[in-house]
Scaffold this motif. Structure first.
Motif, PDB file in Angstrom:
ATOM      1  N   GLU A 203       0.842  -1.198   0.000  1.00 11.78           N
ATOM      2  CA  GLU A 203       0.000   0.000   0.000  1.00 11.78           C
ATOM      3  C   GLU A 203       0.876   1.247   0.000  1.00 11.78           C
ATOM      4  OE1 GLU A 203      -2.444   2.616  -0.484  1.00 11.78           O
ATOM      5  OE2 GLU A 203      -3.417   0.640  -0.320  1.00 11.78           O
ATOM      6  N   GLY A 204       0.876   1.958  -1.146  1.00  8.36           N
ATOM      7  CA  GLY A 204       1.742   3.119  -1.288  1.00  8.36           C
ATOM      8  C   GLY A 204       1.431   4.242  -0.320  1.00  8.36           C
ATOM      9  N   ASP A 205       0.154   4.415   0.061  1.00  9.49           N
ATOM     10  CA  ASP A 205      -0.198   5.486   0.993  1.00  9.49           C
ATOM     11  C   ASP A 205       0.459   5.281   2.353  1.00  9.49           C
ATOM     12  OD1 ASP A 205      -1.679   6.751  -0.903  1.00  9.49           O
ATOM     13  OD2 ASP A 205      -3.633   6.137  -0.125  1.00  9.49           O
ATOM     14  N   CYS A 206       0.772   4.028   2.691  1.00  7.07           N
ATOM     15  CA  CYS A 206       1.436   3.765   3.970  1.00  7.07           C
ATOM     16  C   CYS A 206       2.874   4.268   3.959  1.00  7.07           C
ATOM     17  CB  CYS A 206       1.413   2.269   4.283  1.00  7.07           C
ATOM     18  SG  CYS A 206      -0.182   1.652   4.850  1.00  7.07           S
ATOM     19  N   PHE A 207       3.467   4.398   2.777  1.00  2.00           N
ATOM     20  CA  PHE A 207       4.831   4.914   2.721  1.00  2.00           C
ATOM     21  C   PHE A 207       4.872   6.335   3.271  1.00  2.00           C
ATOM     22  CE2 PHE A 207       8.253   7.302   0.770  1.00  2.00           C
ATOM     23  CZ  PHE A 207       9.350   6.491   1.059  1.00  2.00           C
ATOM     24  N   GLY A 208       3.969   7.193   2.765  1.00  2.00           N
ATOM     25  CA  GLY A 208       3.912   8.562   3.262  1.00  2.00           C
ATOM     26  C   GLY A 208       3.516   8.630   4.724  1.00  2.00           C
ATOM     27  N   GLY A 209       2.640   7.716   5.139  1.00  2.00           N
ATOM     28  CA  GLY A 209       2.212   7.675   6.536  1.00  2.00           C
ATOM     29  C   GLY A 209       3.215   7.029   7.455  1.00  2.00           C
ATOM     30  N   ILE A 210       4.291   6.482   6.874  1.00  2.00           N
ATOM     31  CA  ILE A 210       5.375   5.807   7.601  1.00  2.00           C
ATOM     32  C   ILE A 210       4.801   4.694   8.466  1.00  2.00           C
ATOM     33  CG2 ILE A 210       7.549   6.186   8.861  1.00  2.00           C
ATOM     34  CD1 ILE A 210       7.172   9.180   8.307  1.00  2.00           C
ATOM     35  N   LYS A 211       4.010   3.851   7.810  1.00  2.00           N
ATOM     36  CA  LYS A 211       3.393   2.704   8.464  1.00  2.00           C
ATOM     37  C   LYS A 211       3.715   1.435   7.687  1.00  2.00           C
ATOM     38  CE  LYS A 211      -0.440   5.223  10.563  1.00  2.00           C
ATOM     39  NZ  LYS A 211      -1.899   5.242  10.794  1.00  2.00           N
ATOM     40  N   ASN A 212       3.511   0.294   8.343  1.00  2.00           N
ATOM     41  CA  ASN A 212       3.715  -0.988   7.681  1.00  2.00           C
ATOM     42  C   ASN A 212       2.844  -1.048   6.419  1.00  2.00           C
ATOM     43  OD1 ASN A 212       3.524  -3.765   6.929  1.00  2.00           O
ATOM     44  ND2 ASN A 212       4.127  -4.370   8.982  1.00  2.00           N
ATOM     45  N   PRO A 213       3.443  -1.232   5.239  1.00  2.00           N
ATOM     46  CA  PRO A 213       2.670  -1.163   3.991  1.00  2.00           C
ATOM     47  C   PRO A 213       1.896  -2.431   3.653  1.00  2.00           C
ATOM     48  CG  PRO A 213       4.957  -1.610   3.475  1.00  2.00           C
ATOM     49  CD  PRO A 213       4.887  -1.417   4.973  1.00  2.00           C
ATOM     50  N   TYR A 214       2.050  -3.483   4.495  1.00  2.00           N
ATOM     51  CA  TYR A 214       1.429  -4.769   4.173  1.00  2.00           C
ATOM     52  C   TYR A 214       0.097  -4.910   4.920  1.00  2.00           C
ATOM     53  CZ  TYR A 214       6.117  -5.335   2.428  1.00  2.00           C
ATOM     54  OH  TYR A 214       7.318  -5.132   1.759  1.00  2.00           O
ATOM     55  N   ILE A 215      -0.929  -4.303   4.347  1.00  2.00           N
ATOM     56  CA  ILE A 215      -2.265  -4.346   4.938  1.00  2.00           C
ATOM     57  C   ILE A 215      -2.822  -5.758   4.826  1.00  2.00           C
ATOM     58  CG2 ILE A 215      -4.642  -3.516   4.602  1.00  2.00           C
ATOM     59  CD1 ILE A 215      -3.456  -0.803   3.872  1.00  2.00           C
ATOM     60  N   PRO A 216      -3.443  -6.281   5.880  1.00  2.00           N
ATOM     61  CA  PRO A 216      -3.982  -7.649   5.835  1.00  2.00           C
ATOM     62  C   PRO A 216      -4.892  -7.869   4.635  1.00  2.00           C
ATOM     63  CG  PRO A 216      -4.061  -6.802   8.073  1.00  2.00           C
ATOM     64  CD  PRO A 216      -3.644  -5.655   7.201  1.00  2.00           C
ATOM     65  N   VAL A 217      -4.837  -9.074   4.078  1.00  2.00           N
ATOM     66  CA  VAL A 217      -5.595  -9.367   2.861  1.00  2.00           C
ATOM     67  C   VAL A 217      -7.067  -9.615   3.147  1.00  2.00           C
ATOM     68  CG1 VAL A 217      -3.568 -10.297   1.704  1.00  2.00           C
ATOM     69  CG2 VAL A 217      -5.071 -11.849   2.978  1.00  2.00           C
ATOM     70  N   ASP A 218      -7.457  -9.663   4.433  1.00  2.00           N
ATOM     71  CA  ASP A 218      -8.847  -9.994   4.762  1.00  2.00           C
ATOM     72  C   ASP A 218      -9.646  -8.833   5.348  1.00  2.00           C
ATOM     73  OD1 ASP A 218      -7.401  -9.895   7.087  1.00  2.00           O
ATOM     74  OD2 ASP A 218      -8.189 -11.755   7.936  1.00  2.00           O
ATOM     75  N   VAL A 219      -9.055  -7.619   5.436  1.00  2.00           N
ATOM     76  CA  VAL A 219      -9.815  -6.498   5.989  1.00  2.00           C
ATOM     77  C   VAL A 219     -10.844  -6.027   4.969  1.00  2.00           C
ATOM     78  CG1 VAL A 219      -7.988  -5.715   7.537  1.00  2.00           C
ATOM     79  CG2 VAL A 219      -8.110  -4.790   5.221  1.00  2.00           C
ATOM     80  N   GLN A 220     -11.921  -5.416   5.452  1.00  2.00           N
ATOM     81  CA  GLN A 220     -13.041  -5.063   4.587  1.00  2.00           C
ATOM     82  C   GLN A 220     -12.719  -3.941   3.612  1.00  2.00           C
ATOM     83  OE1 GLN A 220     -16.669  -4.301   6.684  1.00  2.00           O
ATOM     84  NE2 GLN A 220     -17.869  -3.964   4.844  1.00  2.00           N
ATOM     85  N   ASP A 221     -12.071  -2.881   4.080  1.00  2.00           N
ATOM     86  CA  ASP A 221     -11.749  -1.735   3.234  1.00  2.00           C
ATOM     87  C   ASP A 221     -10.265  -1.422   3.388  1.00  2.00           C
ATOM     88  OD1 ASP A 221     -11.388   0.764   2.012  1.00  2.00           O
ATOM     89  OD2 ASP A 221     -13.455   1.350   2.403  1.00  2.00           O
ATOM     90  N   PRO A 222      -9.411  -1.957   2.505  1.00  2.00           N
ATOM     91  CA  PRO A 222      -7.964  -1.795   2.688  1.00  2.00           C
ATOM     92  C   PRO A 222      -7.489  -0.345   2.634  1.00  2.00           C
ATOM     93  CG  PRO A 222      -8.462  -2.708   0.521  1.00  2.00           C
ATOM     94  CD  PRO A 222      -9.743  -2.735   1.297  1.00  2.00           C
ATOM     95  N   SER A 223      -8.181   0.495   1.862  1.00  2.00           N
ATOM     96  CA  SER A 223      -7.761   1.891   1.778  1.00  2.00           C
ATOM     97  C   SER A 223      -7.906   2.591   3.121  1.00  2.00           C
ATOM     98  CB  SER A 223      -8.576   2.617   0.710  1.00  2.00           C
ATOM     99  OG  SER A 223      -8.149   3.954   0.592  1.00  2.00           O
ATOM    100  N   LEU A 224      -9.039   2.370   3.796  1.00  2.00           N
ATOM    101  CA  LEU A 224      -9.255   2.979   5.102  1.00  2.00           C
ATOM    102  C   LEU A 224      -8.493   2.258   6.209  1.00  2.00           C
ATOM    103  CD1 LEU A 224     -13.086   3.805   4.983  1.00  2.00           C
ATOM    104  CD2 LEU A 224     -11.142   5.281   4.416  1.00  2.00           C
TER     105      LEU A 224
END
Length: 350
Positions: free
Chosen positions: A174-195
């Motif tokens: 998830e590229g938006d996590c780069f700017g947010g300085i967060k782990n970019p590997y969002i779980p594959v089972d969450v309902q809305d990965p963008s949020l």
């Protein structure tokens, strides 16, 4: 928890936040620090930001907040300026000022006062920036396909990347996590990965400060970017650091990759290709503006400030051009399911 009711006996009592740190969850920043009348947002991608607090009657509360607090009306407002726009969060604060539940542009967030010890632990919590944990098989010898999903907000870039990971073995970054300085590997089972990026753990270690500085410089340039007058070198530095991180993580993890991140122009697609190599495949999602804005309106609960900002952002997005090598456009319609979009993307990879 003693949630106050604005209608109780016609009381006009005023409740306020108390000095110290507030832990913030399900929001795009991690904490607030209160000292007297001064409130500062911390742990965000835009740096420390002043916040204003008001107590009063701010109208009927969101049903989810009513369910959590038992109260029917908002009794407080937080406001702050980001990208030269004012954002407001309405919520309910307890009589003792220890807890708040408020509606924000990412959903419903909670604020809870912390002791100094709890605040220090919250600040130190995070994943290592050099190797963020992920659910993917580590196979560095297998350097597979490299796909970048881009396009205006609200078209399902993150959802498509998530489905590629869930059902087709891709690594979803998830590229938006780069700017947010967060782990970019969002779980594959969450309902809305963008949020869901708001709930990703922050990254810690050498390189965090450099990334923060780059992102904050780009944030300051963003208003100029929307007007077509900005410092190009600031964006080159930011995208260059992102590409460096993607390269390092691909070498570490391996496999086929799907990156979700809005890259607005052909110039920036060309710049990213110069960093990641000619095998990079861009898929540019596109949709009629009215349908796209309706999607954004639903995702952000009708927040007009967010909708207008996303509209300005979308107006700058360049569609795929026929003379661009390894760049493909996918036109979306309202009747297409997210699985339909994913199948179209997979067809392009054949």
């Amino acid at each position: 928890r003693d949630w106050p009711n604005m209608a109780d006996n016609g009381e006009k009592a005023s409740f306020s936040m108390i000095d110290g740190h507030y832990k913030v969850t399900n929001n795009w920043y991690r904490s607030l620090y209160v000292e007297g009348d001064s409130i500062e947002m911390k742990g965000s991608s835009v740096g420390d930001t002043p916040v204003k607090f008001k107590f009063g009657d701010f109208g009927e509360a969101d049903p989810k907040i009513c369910e959590t607090t038992g109260q029917s009306f908002y009794n407080m407002q937080l406001s702050y300026i980001v990208h030269e726009k004012e954002f407001k969060e309405l919520g309910v604060i307890t009589k003792d000022g220890v807890k708040i539940v408020a509606k924000n542009l990412m959903g419903i967030g909670e604020f809870e006062w912390m002791t100094e010890e709890e605040a220090a632990a919250w600040e130190d919590d995070g994943d290592p920036i050099e190797a963020p944990p992920s659910p993917y098989k580590i196979q560095p010898a297998n350097q597979g396909k490299l796909l970048w999903l881009t396009g205006p907000p609200g078209l399902g870039k993150s959802t498509c990347a998530q489905l590629l990971a869930r059902n087709h073995g891709y690594v979803y970054y998830e590229g938006d996590c780069f700017g947010g300085i967060k782990n970019p590997y969002i779980p594959v089972d969450v309902q809305d990965p963008s949020l869901a990026q708001v709930n990703q753990r922050p990254l810690k270690g050498e390189g965090v400060e450099k990334r923060k500085e780059s992102n904050q410089k780009m944030t300051k340039e963003f208003g100029g970017f929307l007007k077509g007058d900005y410092d190009k070198e600031v964006f080159e530095e930011f995208y260059g650091l992102m590409c460096e991180d993607i390269q390092n993580e691909r070498l570490r993890i391996g496999g086929d990759w799907a990156i979700a991140c809005a890259i607005l122009s052909r110039d920036w697609r060309d710049f990213i290709r110069s960093k990641l190599g000619p095998d990079l495949l861009f898929v540019v999602l596109d949709m009629e503006v009215e349908e796209q804005m309706e999607r954004i309106r639903m995702r952000h609960q009708g927040d007009e400030t967010v909708i207008q900002m996303m509209k300005e952002f979308s107006d700058l997005c360049e569609i795929a051009r026929e003379d661009e090598e390894n760049v493909f456009g996918v036109k979306l319609t309202q009747d297409m399911s997210r699985e339909d979009v994913t199948r179209k993307v997979l067809d392009l990879l054949q």
